[in-house]
Design an enzyme around this catalytic site. Sequence first.
Site, PDB file in Angstrom:
ATOM      1  N   LYS A 579      55.741  34.782   6.343  1.00 20.26           N
ATOM      2  CA  LYS A 579      55.259  35.956   6.631  1.00 20.26           C
ATOM      3  C   LYS A 579      55.542  37.040   5.255  1.00 20.26           C
ATOM      4  O   LYS A 579      54.832  38.095   5.173  1.00 20.26           O
ATOM      5  CB  LYS A 579      55.350  36.663   7.891  1.00 20.26           C
ATOM      6  N   GLY A 664      63.273  26.100  19.502  1.00 16.66           N
ATOM      7  CA  GLY A 664      62.454  26.466  18.143  1.00 16.66           C
ATOM      8  C   GLY A 664      61.446  27.748  18.269  1.00 16.66           C
ATOM      9  O   GLY A 664      60.606  27.581  17.239  1.00 16.66           O
ATOM     10  N   ASP A 678      59.749  41.130  12.844  1.00 14.95           N
ATOM     11  CA  ASP A 678      58.800  39.909  12.849  1.00 14.95           C
ATOM     12  C   ASP A 678      57.324  40.430  13.158  1.00 14.95           C
ATOM     13  O   ASP A 678      56.279  40.212  12.681  1.00 14.95           O
ATOM     14  CB  ASP A 678      59.211  38.710  13.474  1.00 14.95           C
ATOM     15  N   LYS A 682      53.525  40.922  11.234  1.00 13.03           N
ATOM     16  CA  LYS A 682      52.574  40.547  11.800  1.00 13.03           C
ATOM     17  C   LYS A 682      51.390  41.605  12.299  1.00 13.03           C
ATOM     18  O   LYS A 682      50.153  41.541  11.633  1.00 13.03           O
ATOM     19  CB  LYS A 682      52.663  39.738  13.242  1.00 13.03           C
TER      20      LYS A 682
END
Length: 815
Positions: A579, A664, A678, A682
């Site tokens: 990103k 994960g 994060d 987005k």
Amino acid sequence: MNILKFGGSSLASPSRIKLVAETVKAQMNEGTTIVVFSAFGGVTNDFLYMADLASKEDLSYKEILQRNEKRHLDAVKELVPINTQSGILSRVKGEFNRLETLYEGVYLLNELSNKTKHVVASFGELLSSLIITEYFKSIGLQVEFVDSRELIVCKNNNEKVQVNYSKTNSNITTYFDEHKAKLFVAPGFVAKNDQGVPSTLGRGGSDFTAAIFAGALDAEKVLIYTDVDGMYTANPSLVSQAYPLKNISYEEAMELSHFGAKVLYPPTLHPVLSKQIEIHIKNTFKPEERGTVISKSSKENFRWVTGITHIDSIKLLNIEGSGMVGIPGFSKRLFEVLYQEKINVVLITQASSEHSICIAVKDDEATQAKDALDEAFLTEIQNNKIKPVEIEENVAIVALVGDRMRSHHGLSGKMFSALGNNNINIRAIAQGSSERNISTVIAKKDVKKALNTLHEQFFEVPSKELNLFITGVGNVGSKLIDQLKQQETYLLEKLRLKVRVLGLSNSRKMVFNEEGIDLNSWKEILENGENATKEGFFEKVKELNLRNSIFVDNTASPEIAAWYKKYLANSISVVTCNKIACADDLVNYQKLQDLSREYGASFLYETNVGAGLPIIDTLKNLMASGDRVHKIQAVLSGSLNFVFNNYNAEEPFYKTVEQAMVEGYTEPDPKIDLSGIDVSRKILILARESGLEMELSDIENDSFLSQESLDAATNEAFFDLLQKDEEKFKNMYKDAEANNKQLKYVAQLDNGKAKVGLQQVGAEHPFYNLSGSDNIVLFFTNRYSQQPLIVKGAGAGADVTASGIFADVIRIGKK
């Protein structure tokens, strides 16, 4: 009558010569058979190289001469029985003595004339034919040696051969009327001029020799044996998918051979064309195969394009200026100058404005041509009516050839579109009125890519080859490789996509294989690769210069994201789950989009938001169809949703985070997820995709973590601080529970403002029952004003992220 010709590769060793003998015996019939031989493989090159060395007073030519003499004498000793060797050994030694004398003369005079070059070059064919004749006799064949120099008369000027067909045909018919042997052996390539001085028919002239015999004797066909299966759709050493053609016409063969198809020497067609004598190109080592038949028409070729070929030993000459416009006879003067200099023009193109003319010539003639033209047009140049001639180097011609091209519309468009989509710039274009050839001049570095691109466009089963270069082979990268391996057959059969992984890299090692990396053992292959650098990886991808190249970034590295610009600027598509680039400064985000459009390279990052969910694609489609976004509400962090769905204030909060990390769902640094940065990235990406010009600093981030936790330098320190703040997390959970609500980390874009933070969500809200690591996005738009458009599903995890990257790759393939 049979006419057979064998090239140097067929005669490279005594074992191959024995194989040739079997083929000759199989082809002999009731009539006469004439077999024409080239020199042993590589010999003519050696003979000319020695002459060049001698002219430079370099005595090392003697070592090469001794090596070649030994090679021929050894061939005699292996092929001819010892009791009959003396005569041919003596003859071979005699010819090498003559050669040595010629080289000594060149050495002493420090001069190498064209006449001497032709004499020296003729020895190879003569020696091979003499030796093979004796071998044929030793195995019981009734054979007669015929010296082609006594029959073929030509005028040879700087490799431009003119055969005196009147004298030649008369010599040939008279000779074979008087000699009635069943089998004749003749050296190819060699001839004499009108004065009886030895000469040659040009490099590759053994084909020409066979055709001259066939034309003079009205043979039914000529069989030319070489080391390939015929004439190919493209050069097989550059295009792995190329295949041999069954039938082509004389005209197609002429175009292909003139434009670089080395299987056939271009003048070979002239003696057989008027008499429609077929030429069969066959493989010495697979004599049973059909090969390629050259005849009046390419009757079995169902494609519009017959072949793709190229010439890379050219240079462009550009002549331009206002003094050319409307001036009658300008072109006539130009081409007269080139004619007087005996310079052949390979390609011509002229602008309709008459302001410029572009011509292609052999690269070793370009300087001579420029000097002659600049001198001829000196007055115009001095008066600034035209510019001095410019030479453009490092170019090549790529051509489509086919008789049926003239009856099919749109081929030029397909050709130029295919090249343009792979960022192959076209410098010049030429198409004859016969429409049998479309030629383009491109950069030499792009030849392989162009040939493969055009072959894929015009010859292969409608399919597309994608060449992947993957960096980052951890959780996501390894899952992607597994999926590529698993779906290989499906992609080819159902989607007509052939996806190859040509490059792999992790933080330590990188490896490349132009034929494709074996995905069954990629880990071992990568472990044995070279030391990885970001620049080295890019330079190798750029150097390979393959069509449909895609760089796949499975990392979260800002350093790797910084290289996207270079990839896109070289027409290499980028697919990424990273990103960093799309959440970077707005000017950099916009630059990436601009580069993608400018260079025709896709930049896809669907997995930046929602992993494998089609969130960005849905938003793009809404915008492209004219809809407008008013508000977005979303749970965009699969890791945070997993954490707050699993935290129940019984087990410590940090334990739940550790579980998310092990499974994960988080970044390698879980602080990136829990800090909200994060999610901020987005929602920023979605804001930009909806048309807003926002920076990351414009996103309001209401973090639930303490500042001390946010400042933690390591994961260990971070988890220690989470453990220390356990009471705070318990209170957050119990407060929501008391209100009959769920904790959700929500991102919102409303009226141009964006914010992210932890919220309590009631049972009436679509977010309330969002389970596991799922993501959900609500789009409120002009069309979806009352009931939002909802995209919901798994939004984290290596498998779904890899599948999203895979989907982006397929999207490029279907483009």
